[in-house]
Design an enzyme around this catalytic site. Structure first.
Site, PDB file in Angstrom:
ATOM      1  N   ASP A  82       0.824  -1.210   0.000  1.00 43.16           N
ATOM      2  CA  ASP A  82       0.000   0.000   0.000  1.00 43.16           C
ATOM      3  C   ASP A  82       0.860   1.263   0.000  1.00 43.16           C
ATOM      4  OD1 ASP A  82       0.806  -0.850   2.579  1.00 43.16           O
ATOM      5  OD2 ASP A  82      -0.671   0.439   3.540  1.00 43.16           O
ATOM      6  N   GLU A 140      -0.741  -1.897   5.197  1.00 42.77           N
ATOM      7  CA  GLU A 140       0.110  -1.855   6.399  1.00 42.77           C
ATOM      8  C   GLU A 140      -0.005  -0.528   7.123  1.00 42.77           C
ATOM      9  OE1 GLU A 140       3.150  -0.892   9.028  1.00 42.77           O
ATOM     10  OE2 GLU A 140       3.138   0.037   7.037  1.00 42.77           O
TER      11      GLU A 140
END
Length: 394
Positions: A82, A140
Site C-alpha cells: 500500500d 500496512e
C-alpha cells in the site's frame, strides 16, 4: 555451481526487472484498503508460474505457495504493497501519477523484489525442501492493518517462521540490519472530547472553560513518560491535535484532543493507556467537566524472536554476500508485521537504502526516495535465508 550461487546469479541477472516493476508500482500507488489494481497486478504476475495463488486473503491480500514437493518446514516471507496519502515532490521521472498518493515508505520496492524472488524460487524448487509461503499484504499503513485479516483467513496455517524486510532510506546502502527482541514500537490512538459550559470572556465564573481543562490534560499526560515509566522503558505520548477554535472573547464549551501513543513493549503501552484513562477521570473531577475518551489500541510492539533472528543474521554473515550485516537500534515507528510475530517466531530486518546522491529524506516525506540497489540486496538476503532454512537439515 551450488544452489546458493545459482540463486544469487539469477537474482543479479533479474535486477533490472525488479527496478522496472518498482518504478511501475511507484507510478501507480494506491491507498490502504483501496489497492484493487495493485492486487490484480501481483496476481497477474504469477499467471503461468508453478505456484499456488490464493487471492482476497484478508480482503485484497495474496498468498502464494511454492511447494517443493518434498517434506519439510514452511517459511513465510512477507511484503506489503500500500501507499500513503502524500503529494509526491521528488521530481523523479517515474513519480506518482495519482494526485495526493505516493509510495513514500518503500512498499513498492518490497513488492518488486518479492515478486522476482518468488519467481526465482519457483524455478529452483529442486534446491529446497518443504514450502515457501509468500505473503503479499495490503494496508500496512492504516489500522487495523492488513496483517490481521490475512492471519484470520489462515495465511499462517502450518507456517513455522515469518521473515520480513523493510528498506530504510535512513540506513546505509550496502548493509542489512537486524535486532533480536523488541525492535519497533507498538502504537495507539486516542480522542478525548472535553465538555464544559460556554460563556462570555468577561464572566468566566458563569462558564466552565473546556480549553483550560484541555490544557491541563495536555500538560499532565506529558508526565506519564517522565514519572510513570522506568528510565529503561521507551514510550512517547504525542498530542497531535487540539481543537478548541472559537471567538477570542467566548469561553468554549467543547475541546477535542487527539493523540498518538508509542511503546517499545506491550507492557509499556498498557501503562500509558492506564495513565491516560486515569488522568482523564482526574480532569473531570478537577474541573467539573465531562470527558469522553475513545482509546484505540492499534499495533502491538514488534518482537523479533531472538533465536530465529540470530539465525537469520548468522546465515547472512556465513553466506559472505556482497553486503554487510550489522546490529541496529530499535526503530521508533510501528509496523503491523508485529501481528505475524505474535503468532509464530518471526524476524523483521532492514535493508539500507539511502540514496547515493542528494539529501536523505525520511519515510513518509514528500521527497522520500531510496537507492534501488536495495532491491537486489533484499532479494539476496531473503532468498539466502529461504534456501538455508529449507535445505532439509534444520
Amino acid at each position: 555451481m551450488s544452489d546458493m550461487t545459482k540463486l544469487i546469479e539469477t537474482l543479479k541477472n533479474k535486477e533490472e526487472k525488479m527496478i522496472e516493476i518498482r518504478r511501475y508500482l511507484h507510478e501507480h500507488p494506491e491507498l490502504s484498503f483501496q489497492e484493487e489494481k495493485t492486487s490484480q497486478y501481483i496476481a497477474d504476475f504469477y499467471k503461468g508460474k508453478d505456484v499456488q495463488v490464493e487471492t482476497n486473503i484478508g480482503e485484497r491480500g495474496i498468498k502464494v505457495t511454492i511447494d517443493s514437493g518434498k517434506p519439510g518446514k514452511t517459511l513465510a516471507i512477507r511484503a506489503d504493497f500500500d501507499a500513503l496519502p502524500i503529494q509526491e515532490d521528488t521530481g523523479l521521472p517515474f513519480a506518482s501519477k495519482t494526485a495526493g498518493v505516493m509510495h513514500a515508505c518503500g512498499h513498492d520496492a518490497h513488492t518488486a523484489y518479492m515478486l522476482v524472488l518468488a519467481e526465482t524460487l519457483a524455478e529452483m524448487k529442486d534446491a529446497f525442501t518443504g514450502k515457501v509461503v509468500v505473503i503479499h499484504q495490503p494496508a500496512e499503513e492504516v489500522p487495523p492493518g492488513g496483517a490481521k485479516g490475512m492471519i484470520a483467513d489462515g495465511v499462517l496455517n502450518k507456517v513455522d517462521h515469518v521473515l520480513g524486510v523493510h528498506v530504510m532510506s535512513t540506513m546505509e546502502t550496502g548493509k542489512v540490519y537486524y535486532r533480536p527482541g523488541y525492535v519497533q514500537t507498538g502504537r495507539a490512538f486516542f480522542k478525548l472530547t472535553i465538555k464544559g459550559k460556554a460563556g462570555h470572556g468577561s464572566s468566566p465564573h458563569m462558564a466552565n472553560d473546556a480549553i483550560v481543562a484541555g490544557s491541563a490534560f495536555v500538560t499532565e499526560v506529558q508526565t506519564i513518560v517522565a514519572r510513570r515509566l522506568s528510565p529503561f522503558e521507551t514510550g512517547v505520548v504525542t498530542i497531535g491535535s487540539f481543537d478548541g477554535k472559537g471567538q477570542f472573547n467566548i469561553i468554549q464549551d467543547t475541546v477535542v484532543i487527539e493523540g498518538d501513543v508509542r511503546g517499545l513493549t506491550d507492557a509499556t503501552k498498557q501503562t500509558i493507556e492506564t495513565e491516560i484513562k486515569r488522568i482523564s477521570k482526574g480532569i473531570e473531577a478537577m474541573f467539573g467537566v465531562t470527558c469522553e475518551l475513545d482509546y484505540q489500541d492499534d499495533y502491538p510492539a514488534l518482537y523479533n524472536d531472538p533465536e530465529f533472528t540470530e539465525y537469520v543474521a548468522k546465515t547472512l554473515r556465513d553466506a559472505d554476500l556482497e553486503f554487510g550485516v550489522e546490529l541496529c537500534d530499535a526503530q521508533p515507528p510501528s509496523e503491523d508485521f508485529a501481528y505475524y510475530a505474535k503468532e509464530v517466531p518471526s524476524a523483521f530486518i532492514y535493508t539500507g537504502a539511502s540514496p547515493e546522491s542528494g539529501e536523505i529524506y525520511p519515510h513518509h516525506h514528500p521527497k522520500f526516495n531510496i537507492s534501488e540497489k536495495s532491491l537486489l540486496i533484499s532479494a539476496e538476503a531473503v532468498g539466502t535465508v529461504v534456501l538455508d532454512y529449507l535445505k532439509g537439515e534444520n
